[in-house]
Structure formats: C-alpha cells, structure tokens
Design an enzyme around this catalytic site. Structure first.
Site, PDB file in Angstrom:
ATOM      1  N   HIS A   1      -3.578  15.658   1.524  1.00 21.10           N
ATOM      2  CA  HIS A   1      -3.337  14.630   2.534  1.00 21.10           C
ATOM      3  C   HIS A   1      -2.759  15.268   3.793  1.00 21.10           C
ATOM      4  CE1 HIS A   1      -3.670  11.848  -0.904  1.00 21.10           C
ATOM      5  NE2 HIS A   1      -3.941  10.920  -0.002  1.00 21.10           N
TER       6      HIS A   1
ATOM      7  N   LYS B   1       2.456  12.754   5.163  1.00 19.69           N
ATOM      8  CA  LYS B   1       2.617  12.006   3.914  1.00 19.69           C
ATOM      9  C   LYS B   1       3.811  12.563   3.147  1.00 19.69           C
ATOM     10  CE  LYS B   1       0.147  10.367  -0.194  1.00 19.69           C
ATOM     11  NZ  LYS B   1       0.585   8.975  -0.011  1.00 19.69           N
TER      12      LYS B   1
ATOM     13  N   GLY C   1       0.811  -1.215   0.000  1.00 25.95           N
ATOM     14  CA  GLY C   1       0.000   0.000   0.000  1.00 25.95           C
ATOM     15  C   GLY C   1       0.837   1.254   0.000  1.00 25.95           C
ATOM     16  N   THR C   2       2.147   1.106   0.113  1.00 27.74           N
ATOM     17  CA  THR C   2       3.063   2.246   0.061  1.00 27.74           C
ATOM     18  C   THR C   2       3.163   2.743  -1.374  1.00 27.74           C
ATOM     19  OG1 THR C   2       4.331   1.197   1.836  1.00 27.74           O
ATOM     20  CG2 THR C   2       5.406   2.999   0.656  1.00 27.74           C
TER      21      THR C   2
END
Length: 227
Positions: free
Chosen positions: A136, A140, A76-77
């Site tokens: 975001h 992040k 998911g990175t």
C-alpha cells in the site's frame, strides 16, 4: 439521503466527490479538528448515515458518539478490531446499523473466494507452504492491512493447517495490492488482486450506505452481496 463523513483524508474527500452520484448530500464532516458538536449539527441537518474512513484509534471513540445520536455507520477503516465486541454491543444498545469491511472492492471478495478454494486444496498437501504479501501507499498506518488479515483468516477457515507467512510494503502511492502464494517442491502458484483506482473503495462504501439504510444490526460485506 443526508450523509456524514468521518475522516476527510484522501478516501473521505473521494467519497464526498462521488456522493451526489449515489443521491447523497454531505451534511457534515467529523475530523480530529471538528468542533465538539459536529455530530449534533450534522444530525440537525438530517444526517442518519455516516461513512468512516478515519484512523484506527478514532473508530472506538466515534462510533459510540454516532450511535448515541442515532446515526448508522459504514466503516472502511481497519486496525481497530480488538474493540469489535464492545462496539457491537454499542450498536445493539442504540439499535443502529453498522456495516464494517476491510475492503469495499467487489473484486476482492471474489478473490477471497478463490483464495479459500486454493487454501482448501493446498492445505491437504503437507509439502506446500503459503504466504500473503500486501503493498500500500506510504501513508497507510496499519500493517498488515485489514484485508490481508481477512485473507489469512479465510485461509485458516478453509482448512489450511500450517503457518501462513505475512509481509507488507509501504511505498509511494500504491492503492492496494494483495498476493497470496502457495509453494511446493517443484512449483509455485500465486493469486494477485491489484487496485488501480481508489474510487473502487468509495463506490463500494457508498453502495454499502445505500444498502444499510433502514437496517439495524452489525453486517459485513458478505451480507450486502447476498442481498
């Protein structure tokens, strides 16, 4: 099934809390502070699957180690895709399964289909410009987000022929908001997907790990949604 976590930040901790609801037991955690044999110890505990929500530079280092140990990986990175060809070769060599996605929200993938359709229609209009803006939380690292890059590629693939302006905001605790806009001489159309709870990403990653069990090869979220 026994699961290894790669990365133990906010997303990794959320996956750990939600794992029992998906019949997963956490067999080990790999972080930059883990002992050198963390993967081997997790495998000894029965881990054959990992979920990676670490940092972009860690993915090209950790995936070969996991692959060599026979551990399949849900990634998911984002921000590591310059090395994707090399990592695909590693996954093939060790015959593991990998599912990599820039976003594990089901709603985002429906949103992407809507964006593709709009890009195809507006692309035929020479007087319509397009943009993508994403926002975001301030922790992040990568900007633009991997999801914004995916949306940009989807728009180009759908036939939008002109430059697409991309911008980013990093502030506060925003889980993730993506807006795609089309602007003509007399009107503007915007499409927005906003996440209210990061749990949607953890749920998607755990569903992906369940789907990936027993599979070999490199997959995307579209493969999973197709069954």
């Amino acid at each position: 099934m026994k699961l290894m976590l790669v990365g133990h930040g906010r997303m990794g901790q959320l996956v750990a809390r939600m794992a029992p609801a998906y019949d997963f037991t956490i067999a080990g955690i790999l972080t930059s502070r883990s002992e050198e044999d963390a993967i081997e110890r997790a495998v000894a505990e029965g881990a054959r699957m990992a979920i990676d929500f670490s940092q972009p530079p860690a993915v090209p280092t950790n995936l070969p180690r996991l692959a060599a140990a026979g551990v399949s990986v849900v990634i998911g990175t984002t921000g590591w895709h310059a090395q994707e060809a090399e990592l695909r070769a590693v996954a093939a060599r060790y015959e593991i399964g990998v599912l990599a996605a820039s976003n594990f929200s089901l709603g985002m993938h429906i949103f992407r289909a809507l964006v593709e359709d709009a890009a195809r229609r507006f692309g035929a209009r020479a007087d319509v410009g397009a943009w993508i803006h994403e926002a975001h939380h301030d922790k992040k690292k990568d900007a633009p987000s991997g999801t914004a890059v995916t949306l940009n590629s989807a728009m180009i693939g759908a036939g939008y022929p002109r430059a697409i302006d991309m911008s980013s905001t990093r502030a506060g605790s925003i889980p993730g908001t993506h807006t795609v806009g089309f602007d003509g001489p007399s009107e503007t159309v915007t499409l927005t997907h906003a996440v209210r709870d990061r749990a949607v990403f953890a749920e998607g990653a755990l569903e992906a790990a369940t789907w990936l069990e027993g599979k070999r090869g490199w997959f995307t979220i579209d493969d999973m949604l197709a069954g």
